[in-house]
Write an enzyme that holds these catalytic residues in place. Structure first.
Site, PDB file in Angstrom:
ATOM      1  CD  GLU A  50      -2.957  -0.754   2.416  1.00 62.82           C
ATOM      2  OE1 GLU A  50      -3.005   0.348   2.997  1.00 62.82           O
ATOM      3  OE2 GLU A  50      -3.563  -1.756   2.803  1.00 62.82           O
ATOM      4  CG  ASP A  61      -4.171   7.595   8.116  1.00 66.69           C
ATOM      5  OD1 ASP A  61      -3.965   6.375   8.277  1.00 66.69           O
ATOM      6  OD2 ASP A  61      -4.349   8.125   7.005  1.00 66.69           O
ATOM      7  CE1 TYR A 175      -7.576  -2.492   6.475  1.00 62.69           C
ATOM      8  CE2 TYR A 175      -6.558  -1.721   4.453  1.00 62.69           C
ATOM      9  CZ  TYR A 175      -6.566  -1.811   5.831  1.00 62.69           C
ATOM     10  OH  TYR A 175      -5.565  -1.209   6.555  1.00 62.69           O
TER      11      TYR A 175
END
Lengths: 278, 400
Positions: A50, A61, A175
């Protein structure tokens, strides 16, 4: 549509092993280091990579990857640099697929279709957009499909009755987000993880990767008990962050990155085969 | 058709661009909102709190000397500055606070810029016995130190946010990140008509009380609709609140005043509509200040409450349809209006609201004495006195 990303991960699954997917942020702290880090990570056993696209407002994040984004933007990263970097990354990755991890706004601004076209042309195999849930992903999915790129969707522990629709939209792999929260290393993974993966597998035969919170061989092994692939970001980014400290020794830091990545990959392989040698 | 549509869209704007982890919480919030909005007990509680706690209805005040000064249309002020905590923000935090309690949540979080929404959230949390955490850009905690202390006094935890530009945008990022982590037991009290659906809808509906009251008060006092309604627009909640009941009256001109900072041409402003382009931030598709590659550009305004690079999606829609006109007022003009209102009417407005006052005076000059301008005086200026003092600007001449 079977993408290259799916084929690679399925091959690992067919061998009775788990795939290792490391994440690093592009241009953290320079394009040259990104190329070297990719080379090292592939050598350490990465099955796919990634590549984070630096962004001003990375709201999925935690502090580690936020800081990486800030370093890369300070270094002068602009979106065209992602495409310019592609061919060199592809060369050092030697067939290991590259996945762009990007927030929605830079993609929208560039144009859904233009972004996918330029991503494919520069050698990337897929993309992940953490702030684009399945309901909003239609235009991008269409564009990605048209280019043969895998748009990998995320499933969260809170997804519940949304899992079926997400799995229907999935390309490449699914994912699974291990915990509610942003990216960043955690001591333990929640006990409910295997139940989440079981639920996902009821709706898809695609490989399932687990990410968020995995930062040690122990947590990687724990995730691998139920997943097909293990994604590690912050723990690697933290090691690269050392490059931005004064007096940092590049060779030592990259060696450490590689040996740490190797320790993660090794728990995902059959013991008798060991770790791929450099 | 009533907007937003079932996908949370105002035309092409709005939507839900959030991490997957939040999607089920947003659906639950939408269900809870529609359920309780119709509930008799909820409505009774909301009405009671707005009246006895927040001090509603707020007065509609004819600003006689300001009108004389402008020498044109009559200027009427909707006095949101007279609510408990001193700004319109309380209308929404009472609504969402009750929603949190009716939905069984014990904990609320909020983002804040100037601190007004943070104070209003901390206030309601104290009253309803909810635990409260407020995220505030570190830069803003310095600009608005008094509000930080007020929030702490009210029992809230204030978390300074150091990432990015350390202002409202980053406080909102951090609030969303925190919500992702604690989504199961935490209610996010969002302070503006922005963010992912259903927030723009919920906040507008809790704020429309401003416009509903003003409309009937003006009928009572002047027997008519206003010719124009003027409000400042950061995220845009006081503007949406006062505009909404007038949208259906095509003859009523609606003007949203964006913060032009040091001037629209300088790039140092917070005018997302006039100086931005469509994009995605904080869960919504709307107009944004951004560079050509989609990196969000920091906003600039003397007023911390307008210092935001985006704008609520319904404003983006009203901008593109042309129903609302959006104009800019600079830092300098806002400070002049701040002085003007203080000296002529004995009312110290929030710097945010001073943007609306500045434009209203300009507009009044171009209109006839028989015409009426309704201005949203969204907050009081106590919090800004220090900022203005530090500027050393003295456009009024004497208050030194």
């Amino acid at each position: 549509m079977k993408t290259r990303l799916q084929e690679v991960l399925e091959a690992r699954r067919a061998a009775g092993e788990k795939a290792f997917i490391p994440y690093i942020t592009a241009w953290d702290p320079s394009p040259r280091i990104t190329v070297q880090a990719v080379e090292r990570l592939v050598r350490a056993g990465a099955d796919a990579l990634e590549i984070g696209v630096p962004y001003s407002d990375p709201l999925a994040d935690g502090p580690t990857i936020q800081a990486a984004s800030e370093r890369a933007l300070r270094a002068g990263f602009r979106l065209p640099d992602l495409f310019d970097l592609g061919p060199e990354l592809v060369r050092v990755a030697g067939g290991v697929p590259l996945i762009a991890f990007t927030y929605a706004n830079p993609v929208y601004r560039w144009g859904w279709a233009a972004f996918c076209r330029d991503l494919r042309r520069s050698g990337y195999a897929g993309l992940i957009v953490p702030d684009l849930p399945v309901e909003e992903a239609g235009p991008l999915r269409e564009a990605a499909d048209a280019e043969g790129l895998a748009l990998v969707p995320l499933v969260a522990p809170t997804s519940r009755d949304r899992i079926a629709a997400i799995c229907r939209s999935a390309r490449g792999f699914v994912y699974a987000v291990s915990t509610t929260g942003v990216t960043g290393v955690r001591e333990r993974l929640p006990a409910s993880l295997s139940a989440l993966l079981e639920e996902i597998r009821r709706h898809t035969s695609l490989p399932v990767g687990v990410g968020f919170g995995i930062g040690s061989p122990e947590t990687a092994a724990e995730a691998a008990r139920s997943a097909d692939a293990v994604i590690v970001g912050s723990a690697l980014v933290k090691r690269l962050a050392a490059l931005s400290q004064p007096g940092a020794d590049e060779g030592t830091i990259l060696d450490e990155l590689e040996s740490f990545a190797r320790s993660l990959a090794s728990v995902l392989r059959k013991p008798e085969e060991g770790v791929p040698k450099p | 058709m009533a907007l937003p549509d079932e996908r949370g869209r105002f035309g092409r704007f709005g939507g839900q661009y959030v991490p997957e982890t939040l999607m089920s919480a947003l659906h639950a919030l939408e269900r809870d909102y529609f359920r309780w909005a119709e509930d008799e007990n909820f409505r009774r509680d909301l009405k009671r709190f707005l009246a006895d706690y927040a001090g509603r209805p707020t007065p509609l005040y004819f600003a006689e000397r300001l009108t004389e000064h402008a020498g044109g249309a009559q200027i009427w002020l909707k006095r949101e500055d007279l609510t408990h905590t001193g700004a319109h923000k309380i209308n929404n935090t009472i609504g969402q606070g009750l929603l949190a309690r009716y939905s069984g949540k014990k904990r609320v979080i909020a983002e804040t810029g100037a601190g007004q929404h943070g104070v209003a959230t901390a206030t309601v949390a104290a009253r309803l016995g909810l635990e409260c955490t407020v995220f505030m850009g570190e830069e803003d905690t310095r600009r608005q130190a008094l509000n930080v202390f007020r929030m702490k006094l009210l029992g809230a935890e204030v978390v300074p946010v150091r990432s990015g530009s350390a202002t409202l945008k980053d406080a909102m990022n951090e609030a969303i990140r925190h919500w992702v982590e604690h989504v199961e037991d935490t209610f996010y009290v969002l302070g503006t008509v922005g963010g992912p659906h259903p927030y723009p809808l919920i906040v507008r509906n809790f704020q429309r009380v401003i416009g509903d009251e003003a409309k009937s008060q003006l009928f009572e006092k002047a027997g008519r609709l206003p010719d124009a309604v003027v409000a400042c627009v950061g995220g845009g909640s006081n503007a949406m609140g006062i505009f909404y009941p007038f949208l259906e009256h095509d003859q009523v001109r609606l003007v949203g005043v964006e913060a032009a900072g040091k001037g629209l041409a300088t790039g140092l402003h917070a005018a997302a509509l006039q100086g931005g382009k469509p994009g995605i931030l904080h869960g919504m598709f709307t107009y944004l200040l951004q560079d050509e590659y989609g990196q969000v550009r920091p906003a600039h305004s003397i007023s911390a409450g307008l210092d935001y690079p985006g704008v609520g999606p319904e404003h983006a829609y009203l901008y593109e349809t042309g129903r609302v006109q959006y104009v800019g007022v600079t830092d300098q003009q806002a400070v002049e209006a701040f002085y003007l209102l203080a000296k002529l009417e004995g009312i110290i407005p929030a710097l945010e609201s001073a943007h609306a006052v500045a434009y209203a005076v300009e507009l009044a000059r171009q209109m006839d004495p028989g015409q009426v301008i309704l201005v949203s005086l969204s907050g009081r200026g106590d919090k800004d006195v220090e900022t203005v003092m530090r500027l050393g600007l003295n456009p009024g001449g004497d208050p030194a």
